[in-house]
Design a protein around this motif. Structure first.
Motif, PDB file in Angstrom:
ATOM      1  N   ALA A 160      12.801  10.430   3.120  1.00  0.00           N
ATOM      2  CA  ALA A 160      12.150  11.691   2.759  1.00  0.00           C
ATOM      3  C   ALA A 160      10.663  11.645   3.111  1.00  0.00           C
ATOM      4  O   ALA A 160      10.045  10.573   3.160  1.00  0.00           O
ATOM      5  CB  ALA A 160      12.317  11.965   1.273  1.00  0.00           C
ATOM      6  N   ALA A 161      10.086  12.819   3.335  1.00  0.00           N
ATOM      7  CA  ALA A 161       8.679  12.892   3.731  1.00  0.00           C
ATOM      8  C   ALA A 161       7.750  12.536   2.582  1.00  0.00           C
ATOM      9  O   ALA A 161       6.613  12.101   2.799  1.00  0.00           O
ATOM     10  CB  ALA A 161       8.352  14.294   4.247  1.00  0.00           C
ATOM     11  N   ALA A 162       8.184  12.719   1.350  1.00  0.00           N
ATOM     12  CA  ALA A 162       7.345  12.433   0.183  1.00  0.00           C
ATOM     13  C   ALA A 162       8.099  11.527  -0.785  1.00  0.00           C
ATOM     14  O   ALA A 162       9.332  11.537  -0.835  1.00  0.00           O
ATOM     15  CB  ALA A 162       6.952  13.729  -0.518  1.00  0.00           C
ATOM     16  N   GLY A 163       7.332  10.736  -1.545  1.00  0.00           N
ATOM     17  CA  GLY A 163       7.929   9.890  -2.571  1.00  0.00           C
ATOM     18  C   GLY A 163       8.362   8.524  -2.107  1.00  0.00           C
ATOM     19  O   GLY A 163       8.886   7.738  -2.900  1.00  0.00           O
ATOM     20  N   CYS A 164       8.169   8.209  -0.822  1.00  0.00           N
ATOM     21  CA  CYS A 164       8.636   6.928  -0.284  1.00  0.00           C
ATOM     22  C   CYS A 164       7.497   5.977   0.065  1.00  0.00           C
ATOM     23  O   CYS A 164       7.710   4.956   0.731  1.00  0.00           O
ATOM     24  CB  CYS A 164       9.520   7.161   0.930  1.00  0.00           C
ATOM     25  SG  CYS A 164      11.061   8.025   0.531  1.00  0.00           S
ATOM     26  N   ALA A 165       6.287   6.295  -0.386  1.00  0.00           N
ATOM     27  CA  ALA A 165       5.139   5.410  -0.206  1.00  0.00           C
ATOM     28  C   ALA A 165       4.228   5.565  -1.417  1.00  0.00           C
ATOM     29  O   ALA A 165       4.066   6.659  -1.961  1.00  0.00           O
ATOM     30  CB  ALA A 165       4.377   5.720   1.073  1.00  0.00           C
ATOM     31  N   ALA A 166       3.639   4.462  -1.868  1.00  0.00           N
ATOM     32  CA  ALA A 166       2.745   4.487  -3.028  1.00  0.00           C
ATOM     33  C   ALA A 166       1.560   3.569  -2.768  1.00  0.00           C
ATOM     34  O   ALA A 166       1.722   2.471  -2.216  1.00  0.00           O
ATOM     35  CB  ALA A 166       3.494   4.064  -4.286  1.00  0.00           C
ATOM     36  N   GLU A 167       0.376   4.013  -3.159  1.00  0.00           N
ATOM     37  CA  GLU A 167      -0.826   3.201  -3.029  1.00  0.00           C
ATOM     38  C   GLU A 167      -1.156   2.528  -4.352  1.00  0.00           C
ATOM     39  O   GLU A 167      -0.848   3.054  -5.426  1.00  0.00           O
ATOM     40  CB  GLU A 167      -2.011   4.064  -2.586  1.00  0.00           C
ATOM     41  CG  GLU A 167      -1.895   4.576  -1.170  1.00  0.00           C
ATOM     42  CD  GLU A 167      -3.157   5.289  -0.713  1.00  0.00           C
ATOM     43  OE1 GLU A 167      -3.945   5.719  -1.598  1.00  0.00           O
ATOM     44  OE2 GLU A 167      -3.369   5.396   0.503  1.00  0.00           O
ATOM     45  N   TYR A 168      -1.792   1.359  -4.265  1.00  0.00           N
ATOM     46  CA  TYR A 168      -2.154   0.636  -5.476  1.00  0.00           C
ATOM     47  C   TYR A 168      -3.330  -0.283  -5.173  1.00  0.00           C
ATOM     48  O   TYR A 168      -3.614  -0.631  -4.016  1.00  0.00           O
ATOM     49  CB  TYR A 168      -0.977  -0.180  -6.007  1.00  0.00           C
ATOM     50  CG  TYR A 168      -0.276  -1.012  -4.951  1.00  0.00           C
ATOM     51  CD1 TYR A 168      -0.712  -2.286  -4.621  1.00  0.00           C
ATOM     52  CD2 TYR A 168       0.827  -0.497  -4.261  1.00  0.00           C
ATOM     53  CE1 TYR A 168      -0.076  -3.026  -3.640  1.00  0.00           C
ATOM     54  CE2 TYR A 168       1.475  -1.234  -3.288  1.00  0.00           C
ATOM     55  CZ  TYR A 168       1.020  -2.501  -2.981  1.00  0.00           C
ATOM     56  OH  TYR A 168       1.647  -3.230  -2.005  1.00  0.00           O
ATOM     57  N   VAL A 169      -4.014  -0.694  -6.230  1.00  0.00           N
ATOM     58  CA  VAL A 169      -5.126  -1.626  -6.118  1.00  0.00           C
ATOM     59  C   VAL A 169      -4.583  -3.052  -6.159  1.00  0.00           C
ATOM     60  O   VAL A 169      -3.654  -3.361  -6.912  1.00  0.00           O
ATOM     61  CB  VAL A 169      -6.140  -1.410  -7.269  1.00  0.00           C
ATOM     62  CG1 VAL A 169      -7.274  -2.422  -7.197  1.00  0.00           C
ATOM     63  CG2 VAL A 169      -6.679   0.006  -7.219  1.00  0.00           C
ATOM     64  N   LEU A 170      -5.162  -3.913  -5.344  1.00  0.00           N
ATOM     65  CA  LEU A 170      -4.752  -5.311  -5.283  1.00  0.00           C
ATOM     66  C   LEU A 170      -4.687  -5.937  -6.681  1.00  0.00           C
ATOM     67  O   LEU A 170      -5.624  -5.825  -7.466  1.00  0.00           O
ATOM     68  CB  LEU A 170      -5.757  -6.078  -4.426  1.00  0.00           C
ATOM     69  CG  LEU A 170      -5.599  -7.598  -4.359  1.00  0.00           C
ATOM     70  CD1 LEU A 170      -4.364  -7.957  -3.565  1.00  0.00           C
ATOM     71  CD2 LEU A 170      -6.831  -8.231  -3.738  1.00  0.00           C
ATOM     72  N   SER A 171      -3.572  -6.587  -6.983  1.00  0.00           N
ATOM     73  CA  SER A 171      -3.415  -7.282  -8.261  1.00  0.00           C
ATOM     74  C   SER A 171      -2.260  -8.266  -8.139  1.00  0.00           C
ATOM     75  O   SER A 171      -1.590  -8.344  -7.106  1.00  0.00           O
ATOM     76  CB  SER A 171      -3.150  -6.286  -9.394  1.00  0.00           C
ATOM     77  OG  SER A 171      -1.833  -5.763  -9.303  1.00  0.00           O
ATOM     78  N   ALA A 172      -2.036  -9.013  -9.207  1.00  0.00           N
ATOM     79  CA  ALA A 172      -0.914  -9.955  -9.243  1.00  0.00           C
ATOM     80  C   ALA A 172       0.297  -9.334  -9.935  1.00  0.00           C
ATOM     81  O   ALA A 172       1.292 -10.017 -10.195  1.00  0.00           O
ATOM     82  CB  ALA A 172      -1.323 -11.235  -9.955  1.00  0.00           C
ATOM     83  N   THR A 173       0.225  -8.030 -10.209  1.00  0.00           N
ATOM     84  CA  THR A 173       1.322  -7.336 -10.885  1.00  0.00           C
ATOM     85  C   THR A 173       2.570  -7.293 -10.003  1.00  0.00           C
ATOM     86  O   THR A 173       2.474  -7.093  -8.790  1.00  0.00           O
ATOM     87  CB  THR A 173       0.896  -5.905 -11.253  1.00  0.00           C
ATOM     88  OG1 THR A 173      -0.254  -5.966 -12.089  1.00  0.00           O
ATOM     89  CG2 THR A 173       2.012  -5.168 -11.971  1.00  0.00           C
ATOM     90  N   ARG A 174       3.717  -7.467 -10.614  1.00  0.00           N
ATOM     91  CA  ARG A 174       4.985  -7.369  -9.887  1.00  0.00           C
ATOM     92  C   ARG A 174       5.741  -6.137 -10.366  1.00  0.00           C
ATOM     93  O   ARG A 174       5.776  -5.829 -11.556  1.00  0.00           O
ATOM     94  CB  ARG A 174       5.837  -8.622 -10.084  1.00  0.00           C
ATOM     95  CG  ARG A 174       5.132  -9.889  -9.632  1.00  0.00           C
ATOM     96  CD  ARG A 174       6.096 -10.999  -9.294  1.00  0.00           C
ATOM     97  NE  ARG A 174       7.035 -11.303 -10.356  1.00  0.00           N
ATOM     98  CZ  ARG A 174       8.060 -12.145 -10.225  1.00  0.00           C
ATOM     99  NH1 ARG A 174       8.291 -12.731  -9.053  1.00  0.00           N
ATOM    100  NH2 ARG A 174       8.860 -12.406 -11.237  1.00  0.00           N
ATOM    101  N   ILE A 175       6.338  -5.420  -9.420  1.00  0.00           N
ATOM    102  CA  ILE A 175       7.152  -4.259  -9.758  1.00  0.00           C
ATOM    103  C   ILE A 175       8.575  -4.474  -9.243  1.00  0.00           C
ATOM    104  O   ILE A 175       8.804  -5.257  -8.316  1.00  0.00           O
ATOM    105  CB  ILE A 175       6.566  -2.954  -9.190  1.00  0.00           C
ATOM    106  CG1 ILE A 175       6.582  -2.978  -7.659  1.00  0.00           C
ATOM    107  CG2 ILE A 175       5.164  -2.711  -9.719  1.00  0.00           C
ATOM    108  CD1 ILE A 175       6.247  -1.640  -7.033  1.00  0.00           C
ATOM    109  N   THR A 176       9.506  -3.761  -9.865  1.00  0.00           N
ATOM    110  CA  THR A 176      10.906  -3.900  -9.503  1.00  0.00           C
ATOM    111  C   THR A 176      11.437  -2.596  -8.944  1.00  0.00           C
ATOM    112  O   THR A 176      11.295  -1.536  -9.564  1.00  0.00           O
ATOM    113  CB  THR A 176      11.746  -4.307 -10.734  1.00  0.00           C
ATOM    114  OG1 THR A 176      11.251  -5.552 -11.242  1.00  0.00           O
ATOM    115  CG2 THR A 176      13.213  -4.465 -10.357  1.00  0.00           C
ATOM    116  N   LEU A 177      12.029  -2.671  -7.750  1.00  0.00           N
ATOM    117  CA  LEU A 177      12.666  -1.522  -7.126  1.00  0.00           C
ATOM    118  C   LEU A 177      14.172  -1.618  -7.306  1.00  0.00           C
ATOM    119  O   LEU A 177      14.770  -2.697  -7.138  1.00  0.00           O
ATOM    120  CB  LEU A 177      12.342  -1.475  -5.634  1.00  0.00           C
ATOM    121  CG  LEU A 177      10.868  -1.355  -5.235  1.00  0.00           C
ATOM    122  CD1 LEU A 177      10.742  -1.411  -3.718  1.00  0.00           C
ATOM    123  CD2 LEU A 177      10.272  -0.070  -5.770  1.00  0.00           C
ATOM    124  N   THR A 178      14.791  -0.498  -7.624  1.00  0.00           N
ATOM    125  CA  THR A 178      16.246  -0.449  -7.735  1.00  0.00           C
ATOM    126  C   THR A 178      16.777   0.607  -6.769  1.00  0.00           C
ATOM    127  O   THR A 178      16.148   1.645  -6.556  1.00  0.00           O
ATOM    128  CB  THR A 178      16.692  -0.109  -9.163  1.00  0.00           C
ATOM    129  OG1 THR A 178      16.130   1.149  -9.547  1.00  0.00           O
ATOM    130  CG2 THR A 178      16.239  -1.185 -10.139  1.00  0.00           C
TER     131      THR A 178
END
Length: 218
Positions: A160-178
């Motif tokens: 999709a043209a929207a919703g498939c990219a996200a910006e973030y600030v450098l950190s050691a945080t981990r996220i989970t994609l399902t």
């Protein structure tokens, strides 16, 4: 008849006046130039340090765009050349100079007078992108309460043209994609920085690209 001393005194006084006023009397007496002050200021919302100069050495810490109370100002003899280097702190990036310098290379100035140089630091921004693959349809999203909100729809393998990219600030945080397949499709697996068909865990420490493949059920 006036004495030789009385004749010389007015001439001497006139000469001193001329030197003070316009540098006269054949430039036989030159006053030293005033010293010049170099000030470093910060801008942006990031952090870093600016160093340079000798006698004094400048070591200016900039936090959240604000220069610290010490190490950010120095007084030098007029005409002194000073070269400044900017180093971003972890999680920030140096985006350039403002004032007598520009760009992101070192800043070199010759101090003819008091001068201010602004160093701009901003947060280091990275991107997580998901790209679709296969012939099926489904969604990729982050779990509830994640540091980055992500909801990507993939239709017949197309992202999709929207919703498939996200910006973030450098950190050691981990996220989970399902990955969740739509009716009539199966999730066949991750590509890029993740593998398998389980959850995809990404650390927000750099730019990431993940592929999600869905296939139609037979």
């Amino acid at each position: 008849m006036q004495s030789a001393r009385s004749l010389r005194t007015p001439l001497y006084t006139a000469c001193v006046f001329a030197v003070l006023a316009v540098g006269g009397c054949g430039d036989s007496l030159l006053l030293p130039a005033d010293p010049a002050t170099l000030r470093i200021a910060g801008s942006g919302s990031g952090s870093g340090t600016v160093t340079g100069g000798t006698q004094p050495v400048l070591q200016c810490t900039i936090i959240g765009g604000s220069a610290g109370p010490s190490g950010c100002e120095g007084t030098y003899a007029a005409g002194t050349a000073v070269t400044l280097q900017a180093t971003p702190a972890n999680g920030s990036r140096f985006t350039g100079w403002s004032g007598p310098c520009s760009g992101t290379a070192s800043c070199s100035v010759s101090l003819a007078d008091t001068m201010q140089v602004v160093a701009i630091f901003d947060p280091a921004i990275f991107t997580l992108s998901v790209v679709g693959a296969g012939t099926g349809t489904g969604t990729v999203q982050t779990v509830s309460g994640s540091a980055v909100s992500f909801a990507c729809t993939i239709t017949a393998g197309a992202t999709a043209a929207a919703g498939c990219a996200a910006e973030y600030v450098l950190s050691a945080t981990r996220i989970t994609l399902t990955a969740t397949a739509a009716s009539g499709s199966n999730f066949s697996g991750w590509g890029g920085e993740c593998t398998g068909t389980g959850s995809c865990i990404v650390t927000l420490d750099q730019t990431h690209l993940v592929t999600a493949a869905f296939v139609k059920k037979r």
